[in-house]
Design an enzyme around this catalytic site. Structure first.
Site, mmCIF file in Angstrom:
data_model
loop_
_atom_site.group_PDB
_atom_site.id
_atom_site.type_symbol
_atom_site.label_atom_id
_atom_site.label_comp_id
_atom_site.label_asym_id
_atom_site.label_seq_id
_atom_site.Cartn_x
_atom_site.Cartn_y
_atom_site.Cartn_z
ATOM 1 N N ASP A 39 -5.761 1.385 -0.758
ATOM 2 C CA ASP A 39 -6.525 0.944 0.421
ATOM 3 C C ASP A 39 -5.634 0.278 1.477
ATOM 4 O O ASP A 39 -5.848 -0.890 1.845
ATOM 5 C CB ASP A 39 -7.620 -0.067 0.005
ATOM 6 C CG ASP A 39 -8.552 0.467 -1.060
ATOM 7 O OD1 ASP A 39 -8.819 1.672 -1.063
ATOM 8 O OD2 ASP A 39 -9.028 -0.352 -1.870
ATOM 9 N N GLU A 212 -16.982 5.591 3.412
ATOM 10 C CA GLU A 212 -16.316 4.283 3.372
ATOM 11 C C GLU A 212 -15.034 4.336 4.197
ATOM 12 O O GLU A 212 -14.756 5.312 4.875
ATOM 13 C CB GLU A 212 -15.999 3.905 1.926
ATOM 14 C CG GLU A 212 -15.176 4.949 1.184
ATOM 15 C CD GLU A 212 -15.095 4.693 -0.327
ATOM 16 O OE1 GLU A 212 -15.806 3.802 -0.838
ATOM 17 O OE2 GLU A 212 -14.334 5.396 -0.995
ATOM 18 N N ASN A 265 -11.609 8.812 -4.539
ATOM 19 C CA ASN A 265 -11.807 8.141 -3.248
ATOM 20 C C ASN A 265 -10.530 8.135 -2.404
ATOM 21 O O ASN A 265 -9.421 8.214 -2.918
ATOM 22 C CB ASN A 265 -12.412 6.738 -3.405
ATOM 23 C CG ASN A 265 -11.521 5.808 -4.178
ATOM 24 O OD1 ASN A 265 -10.306 5.956 -4.194
ATOM 25 N ND2 ASN A 265 -12.125 4.837 -4.841
ATOM 26 N N GLU A 336 17.743 -8.053 0.283
ATOM 27 C CA GLU A 336 16.905 -8.434 -0.847
ATOM 28 C C GLU A 336 16.826 -7.265 -1.816
ATOM 29 O O GLU A 336 16.585 -6.121 -1.419
ATOM 30 C CB GLU A 336 15.505 -8.814 -0.363
ATOM 31 C CG GLU A 336 15.472 -10.008 0.588
ATOM 32 C CD GLU A 336 16.113 -11.255 -0.013
ATOM 33 O OE1 GLU A 336 15.913 -11.517 -1.215
ATOM 34 O OE2 GLU A 336 16.842 -11.965 0.720
HETATM 35 O O1 FUB Z 1 -10.612 0.034 -3.740
HETATM 36 C C1 FUB Z 1 -11.994 -0.109 -3.908
HETATM 37 C C2 FUB Z 1 -12.738 0.832 -3.026
HETATM 38 O O2 FUB Z 1 -12.288 2.149 -3.248
HETATM 39 C C3 FUB Z 1 -12.524 0.616 -1.551
HETATM 40 O O3 FUB Z 1 -13.258 -0.448 -1.053
HETATM 41 C C4 FUB Z 1 -12.958 1.950 -1.044
HETATM 42 O O4 FUB Z 1 -12.615 2.205 0.284
HETATM 43 C C5 FUB Z 1 -12.282 2.878 -2.015
HETATM 44 O O5 FUB Z 1 -10.965 3.115 -1.666
#
Ligand code: FUB
Length: 459
Positions: A39, A212, A265, A336
């Protein structure tokens, strides 16, 4: 004859396998792959690009784990190839006592402060602030910024109140885009200048196949709202365009199909850095390679993003090698050890002074630093702050490949002081731009080498 053909086929398969594994080891479709991260949120700040990620190492290795992420990891780069691991920069409930999850952050800088928004799972949005991009982040509200009571959030069918996207327009007005799980579940609400309170009520626009991962960016007066489509639409990254940040959006198509080695996802970020546009995303290539259930073990990757003449976005073609390096690494300054393009078997941890180091390197563990420019004069010596070297285990520095020319080697005769120490060695003749490998080798199987930093001295 038949036997010969069989042997030929077997050899071809073997060579293809070796080639595929070599390519994967060198590939760039998994950055900071000593961790599992997902994400990506992006921040360009003081000449560096920072990526903030859900920490999938908080999830267990089994397929029933679920998304348990309760911390955010930050990595950064100045050349798009070598990434610095800044570790966990925010953790719940440690840094926000009311929260127990920290999903899918969004990060923005304003008035000298950094604001990090996160989903407490799918049940509301929190905000934490810091004076540096690498934290420490503190909770100014002691509660959620957005919940179901925030005007305009409800009514909504099966709303996932998560995946915040903070966007600051050129006129100084900031917005927060949130929501998921339905074409009418996207919400946008104005943020006040303090960035930790909202102004008015949330509004919405219809987003085809919206699932999402809202993202907003602006280029040449066009607003681009991009997002992950739902499973029926294969969880692509789609986008819409408008001349306003809150209304008038028209569906324009696909930014990226479902990435290779993901099959689940999808979540992305878009940013401009040193004159080029980029698309950060996650996939599941490392977990697949390790042979563990990949669902809750994601990794970050990056591609360049291009526009067509009319301002629409050219669909991203996912590659293994991602992006090209901008500039090079200067070997004559402190570097680093947790800055690398690739690695094998390493971990990172905090140093006593709050920085980061590589820890517990065993024999045959290595890091690769891409594009190190030794210039015309070249180096005469190498030193590094390390612990754990012994007469049976050394730190080799090689160029070009793991079995490339060895240009330096650190080793001690034993009985050295415990803890990180600066160790020095001669450097062989080396000039120009090179990929560098720092490799632990030797007979001591109990070796556990830590490296804080390294540098060369010029000839
Ligand atoms: O990482 C948890 C959830 O999975 C995120 O909130 C969504 O966008 C999906 O990537």
């Amino acid at each position: 004859m038949k036997k010969l053909n069989k042997i030929t086929v077997q050899l071809v398969i073997l060579f293809s396998l070796i080639l595929a594994l070599t390519k994967l080891a060198q590939a760039d479709d998994h950055i900071a792959a000593h961790r599992h991260l997902a994400d990506p949120a992006t921040l360009v700040y003081n000449g560096r690009v920072y990526l903030y990620a859900s920490n999938d190492d908080d999830n267990s290795d089994d397929k029933e784990s679920g998304y348990k992420m309760k911390s955010i990891v930050c990595i950064s780069s100045s050349d798009m190839k070598n990434w610095t691991d800044h570790g966990v920069v925010f953790e719940a409930p440690r840094d926000a006592t009311w929260a127990n999850r920290t999903w899918a952050p969004s990060v923005i800088a304003r008035n000298g402060k950094i604001y990090l928004y996160f989903g407490n799972g799918g049940s509301g949005i929190g905000v934490v602030t810091a004076s540096s991009p690498t934290g420490p982040f503190k909770d100014p509200l002691g509660k959620k910024l957005i919940d179901n009571q925030t005007p305009g959030v409800l009514p909504a069918k099966n709303m996932w109140l998560f995946d915040p996207m903070a966007f600051l327009d050129d006129d100084g007005q900031a917005y927060l885009y949130i929501g998921g799980n339905g074409e009418d579940n996207m919400r946008v609400i104005k943020l006040n200048e303090d960035m930790i309170s909202v102004n008015g009520q949330a509004t919405s626009f219809h987003v085809p196949s919206f699932f999402e991962a809202s993202w907003m960016h602006k280029r040449d007066g066009n607003y681009y709202f991009s997002y992950s489509s739902n499973p029926k639409a294969e969880m692509r990254i789609d986008y819409m365009m408008s001349k306003s940040p809150t209304t008038g959006f028209v569906y324009k198509g696909v930014i990226g199909a479902q990435p290779p080695n993901n099959n689940n996802n999808n979540h992305h970020g878009i940013f401009e850095y040193k004159g080029k546009w980029y698309h950060a995303y996650h996939n599941r290539v490392v977990a697949i390679k390790k042979g563990i259930p990949p669902v809750y073990k994601r990794n970050l990757a990056i591609e360049e993003l291009n526009y067509n003449a009319d301002g629409t976005i050219a669909q991203v073609i996912y590659t293994e090698n991602g992006v090209t390096q901008i500039g090079s690494i200067n070997p004559y300054q402190r570097n680093e050890a947790e800055t690398m393009q690739d690695q094998n078997g390493i971990m990172t941890k905090n140093t006593d002074d709050g920085g980061m180091q590589i820890s517990g390197m065993k024999n045959n563990n290595w890091i690769k630093i891409q594009g190190v420019d030794f210039g015309k004069k070249g180096a005469k010596s190498f030193n590094a702050r390390v612990s754990g070297l012994s007469s049976g285990t050394s730190l080799e520095v090689r160029v070009g490949s793991l079995d490339g020319k060895q240009i330096a080697k650190l080793v001690t005769s034993g009985n050295e002081a415990v803890g990180l120490q600066i160790q020095s060695g001669k450097a062989g003749i080396i000039q120009g731009k090179q990929d560098l490998y720092l490799l632990v080798s030797g007979s001591d199987t109990s070796a556990a080498i830590d490296i804080d930093w390294w540098r060369f001295q010029q000839r």
